[in-house]
Design a protein around this motif. Structure first.
Motif, PDB file in Angstrom:
ATOM      1  N   ILE A 111       0.857  -1.184   0.000  1.00 41.49           N
ATOM      2  CA  ILE A 111       0.000   0.000   0.000  1.00 41.49           C
ATOM      3  C   ILE A 111       0.891   1.231   0.000  1.00 41.49           C
ATOM      4  O   ILE A 111       1.841   1.328   0.774  1.00 41.49           O
ATOM      5  CB  ILE A 111      -0.916  -0.006   1.243  1.00 41.49           C
ATOM      6  CG1 ILE A 111      -1.895  -1.158   1.139  1.00 41.49           C
ATOM      7  CG2 ILE A 111      -1.638   1.312   1.396  1.00 41.49           C
ATOM      8  CD1 ILE A 111      -2.733  -1.361   2.367  1.00 41.49           C
ATOM      9  N   SER A 112       0.583   2.189  -0.875  1.00 39.55           N
ATOM     10  CA  SER A 112       1.395   3.401  -0.943  1.00 39.55           C
ATOM     11  C   SER A 112       0.756   4.579  -0.207  1.00 39.55           C
ATOM     12  O   SER A 112       1.424   5.554   0.078  1.00 39.55           O
ATOM     13  CB  SER A 112       1.668   3.781  -2.400  1.00 39.55           C
ATOM     14  OG  SER A 112       0.451   3.972  -3.090  1.00 39.55           O
ATOM     15  N   GLY A 113      -0.534   4.491   0.102  1.00 44.13           N
ATOM     16  CA  GLY A 113      -1.190   5.568   0.829  1.00 44.13           C
ATOM     17  C   GLY A 113      -2.608   5.187   1.218  1.00 44.13           C
ATOM     18  O   GLY A 113      -3.201   4.286   0.641  1.00 44.13           O
ATOM     19  N   SER A 114      -3.135   5.884   2.225  1.00 37.28           N
ATOM     20  CA  SER A 114      -4.500   5.623   2.665  1.00 37.28           C
ATOM     21  C   SER A 114      -5.039   6.836   3.405  1.00 37.28           C
ATOM     22  O   SER A 114      -4.273   7.661   3.904  1.00 37.28           O
ATOM     23  CB  SER A 114      -4.549   4.393   3.565  1.00 37.28           C
ATOM     24  OG  SER A 114      -3.798   4.618   4.740  1.00 37.28           O
ATOM     25  N   TRP A 115      -6.363   6.941   3.460  1.00 36.82           N
ATOM     26  CA  TRP A 115      -7.009   8.034   4.187  1.00 36.82           C
ATOM     27  C   TRP A 115      -8.413   7.599   4.588  1.00 36.82           C
ATOM     28  O   TRP A 115      -8.960   6.643   4.034  1.00 36.82           O
ATOM     29  CB  TRP A 115      -7.068   9.314   3.346  1.00 36.82           C
ATOM     30  CG  TRP A 115      -7.823   9.167   2.063  1.00 36.82           C
ATOM     31  CD1 TRP A 115      -7.319   8.784   0.860  1.00 36.82           C
ATOM     32  CD2 TRP A 115      -9.223   9.370   1.855  1.00 36.82           C
ATOM     33  NE1 TRP A 115      -8.316   8.740  -0.093  1.00 36.82           N
ATOM     34  CE2 TRP A 115      -9.507   9.093   0.504  1.00 36.82           C
ATOM     35  CE3 TRP A 115     -10.275   9.760   2.676  1.00 36.82           C
ATOM     36  CZ2 TRP A 115     -10.774   9.198  -0.039  1.00 36.82           C
ATOM     37  CZ3 TRP A 115     -11.544   9.857   2.125  1.00 36.82           C
ATOM     38  CH2 TRP A 115     -11.781   9.590   0.793  1.00 36.82           C
ATOM     39  N   ILE A 116      -8.971   8.294   5.579  1.00 42.07           N
ATOM     40  CA  ILE A 116     -10.328   8.024   6.014  1.00 42.07           C
ATOM     41  C   ILE A 116     -10.908   9.298   6.625  1.00 42.07           C
ATOM     42  O   ILE A 116     -10.188  10.074   7.258  1.00 42.07           O
ATOM     43  CB  ILE A 116     -10.388   6.849   7.019  1.00 42.07           C
ATOM     44  CG1 ILE A 116     -11.840   6.403   7.251  1.00 42.07           C
ATOM     45  CG2 ILE A 116      -9.710   7.201   8.324  1.00 42.07           C
ATOM     46  CD1 ILE A 116     -11.966   5.064   7.946  1.00 42.07           C
ATOM     47  N   HIS A 117     -12.186   9.549   6.373  1.00 39.39           N
ATOM     48  CA  HIS A 117     -12.872  10.664   7.032  1.00 39.39           C
ATOM     49  C   HIS A 117     -13.073  10.284   8.489  1.00 39.39           C
ATOM     50  O   HIS A 117     -13.520   9.176   8.790  1.00 39.39           O
ATOM     51  CB  HIS A 117     -14.238  10.936   6.382  1.00 39.39           C
ATOM     52  CG  HIS A 117     -14.150  11.644   5.078  1.00 39.39           C
ATOM     53  ND1 HIS A 117     -13.986  12.999   4.979  1.00 39.39           N
ATOM     54  CD2 HIS A 117     -14.196  11.178   3.810  1.00 39.39           C
ATOM     55  CE1 HIS A 117     -13.944  13.342   3.706  1.00 39.39           C
ATOM     56  NE2 HIS A 117     -14.061  12.248   2.965  1.00 39.39           N
ATOM     57  N   MET A 118     -12.784  11.195   9.391  1.00 41.57           N
ATOM     58  CA  MET A 118     -12.845  10.898  10.814  1.00 41.57           C
ATOM     59  C   MET A 118     -14.262  10.989  11.386  1.00 41.57           C
ATOM     60  O   MET A 118     -14.497  10.582  12.517  1.00 41.57           O
ATOM     61  CB  MET A 118     -11.914  11.832  11.590  1.00 41.57           C
ATOM     62  CG  MET A 118     -10.459  11.695  11.177  1.00 41.57           C
ATOM     63  SD  MET A 118      -9.822  10.023  11.357  1.00 41.57           S
ATOM     64  CE  MET A 118      -9.535   9.977  13.093  1.00 41.57           C
ATOM     65  N   THR A 119     -15.195  11.518  10.623  1.00 42.15           N
ATOM     66  CA  THR A 119     -16.578  11.599  11.088  1.00 42.15           C
ATOM     67  C   THR A 119     -17.438  10.679  10.233  1.00 42.15           C
ATOM     68  O   THR A 119     -17.236  10.562   9.028  1.00 42.15           O
ATOM     69  CB  THR A 119     -17.124  13.038  11.013  1.00 42.15           C
ATOM     70  OG1 THR A 119     -16.997  13.520   9.680  1.00 42.15           O
ATOM     71  CG2 THR A 119     -16.378  13.958  11.953  1.00 42.15           C
ATOM     72  N   SER A 120     -18.389  10.044  10.870  1.00 41.30           N
ATOM     73  CA  SER A 120     -19.280   9.154  10.132  1.00 41.30           C
ATOM     74  C   SER A 120     -20.426   9.953   9.524  1.00 41.30           C
ATOM     75  O   SER A 120     -20.719  11.063   9.960  1.00 41.30           O
ATOM     76  CB  SER A 120     -19.817   8.058  11.054  1.00 41.30           C
ATOM     77  OG  SER A 120     -20.537   8.624  12.114  1.00 41.30           O
ATOM     78  N   GLU A 121     -21.048   9.361   8.519  1.00 41.80           N
ATOM     79  CA  GLU A 121     -22.162  10.012   7.847  1.00 41.80           C
ATOM     80  C   GLU A 121     -23.178   8.965   7.419  1.00 41.80           C
ATOM     81  O   GLU A 121     -22.841   7.791   7.265  1.00 41.80           O
ATOM     82  CB  GLU A 121     -21.672  10.820   6.645  1.00 41.80           C
ATOM     83  CG  GLU A 121     -20.924   9.996   5.615  1.00 41.80           C
ATOM     84  CD  GLU A 121     -20.314  10.860   4.531  1.00 41.80           C
ATOM     85  OE1 GLU A 121     -20.834  10.839   3.399  1.00 41.80           O
ATOM     86  OE2 GLU A 121     -19.317  11.534   4.835  1.00 41.80           O
ATOM     87  N   PRO A 122     -24.432   9.365   7.228  1.00 43.67           N
ATOM     88  CA  PRO A 122     -25.446   8.391   6.802  1.00 43.67           C
ATOM     89  C   PRO A 122     -25.237   7.979   5.349  1.00 43.67           C
ATOM     90  O   PRO A 122     -24.781   8.759   4.520  1.00 43.67           O
ATOM     91  CB  PRO A 122     -26.765   9.129   6.982  1.00 43.67           C
ATOM     92  CG  PRO A 122     -26.428  10.559   7.134  1.00 43.67           C
ATOM     93  CD  PRO A 122     -24.996  10.669   7.511  1.00 43.67           C
ATOM     94  N   LYS A 145     -16.060   6.935   5.158  1.00 40.19           N
ATOM     95  CA  LYS A 145     -15.587   6.853   3.773  1.00 40.19           C
ATOM     96  C   LYS A 145     -14.084   7.089   3.772  1.00 40.19           C
ATOM     97  O   LYS A 145     -13.564   7.882   4.552  1.00 40.19           O
ATOM     98  CB  LYS A 145     -16.287   7.897   2.905  1.00 40.19           C
ATOM     99  CG  LYS A 145     -17.769   7.615   2.729  1.00 40.19           C
ATOM    100  CD  LYS A 145     -18.415   8.605   1.795  1.00 40.19           C
ATOM    101  CE  LYS A 145     -19.885   8.259   1.585  1.00 40.19           C
ATOM    102  NZ  LYS A 145     -20.533   9.177   0.663  1.00 40.19           N
ATOM    103  N   GLY A 146     -13.404   6.368   2.886  1.00 42.41           N
ATOM    104  CA  GLY A 146     -11.959   6.500   2.819  1.00 42.41           C
ATOM    105  C   GLY A 146     -11.422   6.008   1.496  1.00 42.41           C
ATOM    106  O   GLY A 146     -12.178   5.709   0.571  1.00 42.41           O
ATOM    107  N   ASP A 153     -19.052   0.300   7.371  1.00 38.55           N
ATOM    108  CA  ASP A 153     -20.046   0.499   8.422  1.00 38.55           C
ATOM    109  C   ASP A 153     -19.341   0.990   9.681  1.00 38.55           C
ATOM    110  O   ASP A 153     -18.387   0.374  10.155  1.00 38.55           O
ATOM    111  CB  ASP A 153     -20.777  -0.819   8.689  1.00 38.55           C
ATOM    112  CG  ASP A 153     -21.914  -0.682   9.674  1.00 38.55           C
ATOM    113  OD1 ASP A 153     -22.282   0.453  10.018  1.00 38.55           O
ATOM    114  OD2 ASP A 153     -22.445  -1.725  10.105  1.00 38.55           O
ATOM    115  N   ALA A 154     -19.803   2.109  10.240  1.00 46.65           N
ATOM    116  CA  ALA A 154     -19.167   2.691  11.422  1.00 46.65           C
ATOM    117  C   ALA A 154     -19.438   1.876  12.679  1.00 46.65           C
ATOM    118  O   ALA A 154     -18.667   1.922  13.632  1.00 46.65           O
ATOM    119  CB  ALA A 154     -19.651   4.128  11.626  1.00 46.65           C
TER     120      ALA A 154
END
Length: 109
Positions: free
Chosen positions: A49-60, A72-73, A91-92
């Motif tokens: 894997i060369s990179g990754s990210w994720i939104h720290m807040t959940s959403e519907p 989402k990420g 799923d959060a």
């Protein structure tokens, strides 16, 4: 002090503590860091894997008429010398992947 009262109080305290723990566990989400770690672990089986990210807040998010609370990420992965990018929805509450889609930065004509 009456031993019956002491044991009754201790038992009520333990039961209420256990019930409180169960209620709190049902209403909490998996941390975004744990979700990202699990997704990275799955992707590492197919290459580095060369990179990754994720939104720290959940959403519907709605899928198949079911509404989920999601993170989402994205993941970038080197595969046979090419950098492939994927977006994911997890799923959060459980951390389970609901959707993985390849991402393309190429402009559409």
């Amino acid at each position: 002090m009456n031993w019956k009262t002491f044991f009754l109080g201790a038992a009520v305290g333990m039961i209420s503590g256990y019930m409180t723990k169960e209620i709190l566990c049902q209403n909490t989400n998996v941390t975004p860091e744990k979700v990202l770690g699990a997704v990275k672990k799955q992707f590492k089986q197919n290459g580095p894997i060369s990179g990754s990210w994720i939104h720290m807040t959940s959403e519907p998010y709605e899928k198949n008429l079911i509404t989920y609370n999601v993170y989402k990420g994205g993941i970038s992965q080197n595969h046979q010398g090419l950098n492939e990018q994927f977006e994911f929805i997890a799923d959060a509450k459980t951390g389970a992947l609901l959707e993985v889609t390849p991402f393309s930065n190429e402009p559409s004509l």
